[in-house]
Write a protein that holds these residues in place. Sequence first.
Motif, PDB file in Angstrom:
ATOM      1  N   UNK A  89       0.783  -1.303  -0.119  1.00  0.00           N
ATOM      2  CA  UNK A  89       0.062  -0.063  -0.083  1.00  0.00           C
ATOM      3  C   UNK A  89       0.961   1.211  -0.108  1.00  0.00           C
ATOM      4  N   UNK A  90       1.220   1.675  -1.154  1.00  0.00           N
ATOM      5  CA  UNK A  90       2.035   3.000  -1.240  1.00  0.00           C
ATOM      6  C   UNK A  90       1.155   4.208  -0.711  1.00  0.00           C
ATOM      7  N   UNK A  91       1.827   5.385  -0.264  1.00  0.00           N
ATOM      8  CA  UNK A  91       1.034   6.629   0.179  1.00  0.00           C
ATOM      9  C   UNK A  91       0.409   7.276  -0.826  1.00  0.00           C
ATOM     10  N   UNK A  92       0.781   7.083  -2.136  1.00  0.00           N
ATOM     11  CA  UNK A  92       0.405   7.852  -3.362  1.00  0.00           C
ATOM     12  C   UNK A  92       0.393   9.285  -3.143  1.00  0.00           C
ATOM     13  N   UNK A  93       1.144   9.915  -2.374  1.00  0.00           N
ATOM     14  CA  UNK A  93       1.341  11.466  -2.100  1.00  0.00           C
ATOM     15  C   UNK A  93       2.903  11.914  -2.466  1.00  0.00           C
ATOM     16  N   UNK A  94       3.786  10.930  -2.319  1.00  0.00           N
ATOM     17  CA  UNK A  94       5.065  11.266  -2.136  1.00  0.00           C
ATOM     18  C   UNK A  94       5.778  11.544  -3.606  1.00  0.00           C
ATOM     19  N   UNK A  95       6.886  12.099  -3.792  1.00  0.00           N
ATOM     20  CA  UNK A  95       7.474  12.241  -4.966  1.00  0.00           C
ATOM     21  C   UNK A  95       7.683  10.721  -5.889  1.00  0.00           C
ATOM     22  N   UNK A  96       7.955   9.755  -5.145  1.00  0.00           N
ATOM     23  CA  UNK A  96       8.052   8.437  -5.973  1.00  0.00           C
ATOM     24  C   UNK A  96       6.588   8.222  -6.372  1.00  0.00           C
ATOM     25  N   UNK A  98       4.109   9.965  -7.013  1.00  0.00           N
ATOM     26  CA  UNK A  98       3.509  10.579  -8.082  1.00  0.00           C
ATOM     27  C   UNK A  98       4.337  10.796  -9.419  1.00  0.00           C
ATOM     28  N   UNK A  99       5.632  10.137  -9.524  1.00  0.00           N
ATOM     29  CA  UNK A  99       6.015   9.625 -10.661  1.00  0.00           C
ATOM     30  C   UNK A  99       5.822   8.185 -11.056  1.00  0.00           C
ATOM     31  N   UNK A 101       6.190   5.405  -9.370  1.00  0.00           N
ATOM     32  CA  UNK A 101       7.507   4.311  -8.872  1.00  0.00           C
ATOM     33  C   UNK A 101       6.792   4.417  -7.491  1.00  0.00           C
ATOM     34  N   UNK A 102       5.698   3.581  -7.382  1.00  0.00           N
ATOM     35  CA  UNK A 102       5.192   3.115  -5.945  1.00  0.00           C
ATOM     36  C   UNK A 102       6.050   2.333  -5.146  1.00  0.00           C
ATOM     37  N   UNK A 103       6.674   1.352  -5.965  1.00  0.00           N
ATOM     38  CA  UNK A 103       7.520   0.301  -5.340  1.00  0.00           C
ATOM     39  C   UNK A 103       8.723   1.083  -4.572  1.00  0.00           C
ATOM     40  N   UNK A 104       8.706   2.505  -4.922  1.00  0.00           N
ATOM     41  CA  UNK A 104      10.062   3.090  -4.149  1.00  0.00           C
ATOM     42  C   UNK A 104       9.595   4.190  -2.995  1.00  0.00           C
ATOM     43  N   UNK A 105       8.224   4.031  -2.885  1.00  0.00           N
ATOM     44  CA  UNK A 105       7.643   4.590  -1.800  1.00  0.00           C
ATOM     45  C   UNK A 105       8.254   4.501  -0.347  1.00  0.00           C
ATOM     46  N   UNK A 106       8.633   5.465   0.343  1.00  0.00           N
ATOM     47  CA  UNK A 106       9.215   5.425   1.589  1.00  0.00           C
ATOM     48  C   UNK A 106       8.386   5.005   2.757  1.00  0.00           C
ATOM     49  N   UNK A 107       7.052   5.389   2.425  1.00  0.00           N
ATOM     50  CA  UNK A 107       6.062   5.068   3.401  1.00  0.00           C
ATOM     51  C   UNK A 107       4.970   3.826   3.154  1.00  0.00           C
ATOM     52  N   UNK A 108       5.713   3.115   2.189  1.00  0.00           N
ATOM     53  CA  UNK A 108       4.816   1.972   1.688  1.00  0.00           C
ATOM     54  C   UNK A 108       4.713   0.948   3.011  1.00  0.00           C
ATOM     55  N   UNK A 109       3.321   0.368   3.180  1.00  0.00           N
ATOM     56  CA  UNK A 109       3.088  -0.621   3.818  1.00  0.00           C
ATOM     57  C   UNK A 109       3.139  -1.792   3.257  1.00  0.00           C
ATOM     58  N   UNK A 110       3.924  -2.725   3.705  1.00  0.00           N
ATOM     59  CA  UNK A 110       4.216  -4.189   3.172  1.00  0.00           C
ATOM     60  C   UNK A 110       3.474  -5.038   3.818  1.00  0.00           C
ATOM     61  N   UNK A 111       2.213  -5.711   3.538  1.00  0.00           N
ATOM     62  CA  UNK A 111       1.479  -6.854   4.196  1.00  0.00           C
ATOM     63  C   UNK A 111       2.426  -7.850   4.759  1.00  0.00           C
ATOM     64  N   UNK A 112       2.433  -8.386   5.730  1.00  0.00           N
ATOM     65  CA  UNK A 112       3.065  -9.590   6.246  1.00  0.00           C
ATOM     66  C   UNK A 112       4.614  -9.111   6.841  1.00  0.00           C
ATOM     67  N   UNK A 113       4.932  -7.583   6.506  1.00  0.00           N
ATOM     68  CA  UNK A 113       6.289  -7.473   6.911  1.00  0.00           C
ATOM     69  C   UNK A 113       6.558  -6.106   7.881  1.00  0.00           C
ATOM     70  N   UNK A 114       5.653  -5.163   7.194  1.00  0.00           N
ATOM     71  CA  UNK A 114       5.645  -3.921   8.097  1.00  0.00           C
ATOM     72  C   UNK A 114       4.099  -3.581   8.629  1.00  0.00           C
ATOM     73  N   UNK A 115       3.110  -4.482   8.077  1.00  0.00           N
ATOM     74  CA  UNK A 115       1.872  -4.659   8.832  1.00  0.00           C
ATOM     75  C   UNK A 115       1.763  -6.059   8.874  1.00  0.00           C
ATOM     76  N   UNK A 116       0.597  -6.319   9.928  1.00  0.00           N
ATOM     77  CA  UNK A 116       0.433  -7.722  10.139  1.00  0.00           C
ATOM     78  C   UNK A 116      -0.171  -8.441   8.714  1.00  0.00           C
ATOM     79  N   UNK A 117       0.084  -9.761   8.548  1.00  0.00           N
ATOM     80  CA  UNK A 117      -0.252 -10.320   7.444  1.00  0.00           C
ATOM     81  C   UNK A 117      -1.777 -11.067   7.229  1.00  0.00           C
ATOM     82  N   UNK A 118      -1.722 -11.709   6.242  1.00  0.00           N
ATOM     83  CA  UNK A 118      -3.107 -12.336   5.926  1.00  0.00           C
ATOM     84  C   UNK A 118      -3.331 -13.698   6.151  1.00  0.00           C
TER      85      UNK A 118
END
Length: 135
Positions: A89-96, A98-99, A101-118
Amino acid sequence: MRAVVHDGRPWSLRVADDWPEPSAGSGQVVVRVLGVGICGSDLALLSGARRAPGYPWVPGHEAFGEVVATGDGVSRDRAGQRVVIEPNYPCLRCPACRSDRTSMCPDRVIVGFTAPGTLAARVAVPAAFAWPVPG
């Protein structure tokens, strides 16, 4: 609620019958999980090569299921939809973002790794990342 929980010891998993039930917050849906894929990054977490933010931890990030509840701002028509969960889940607001490049989002939530998984009976996810699929 039932969930598979990792306690931080290599290859240690257990089934918890008392995991907290999720609720759909604003912009979210609750998905009844029908299947979860296990991939190499999950194995890295379970082996100890990667660490979770804390333990006990619910792993898993490749999942599909059925929407069973909707939060504020989400159409109730989503209830009953079969969906696949996009696990980043990228933030959709940062420069990455907006360009496109959502995989480069510094605030991206990664399910199972930075947030509880499924690997749980039900999970709450952003509705925008629960993609409808055919029956």
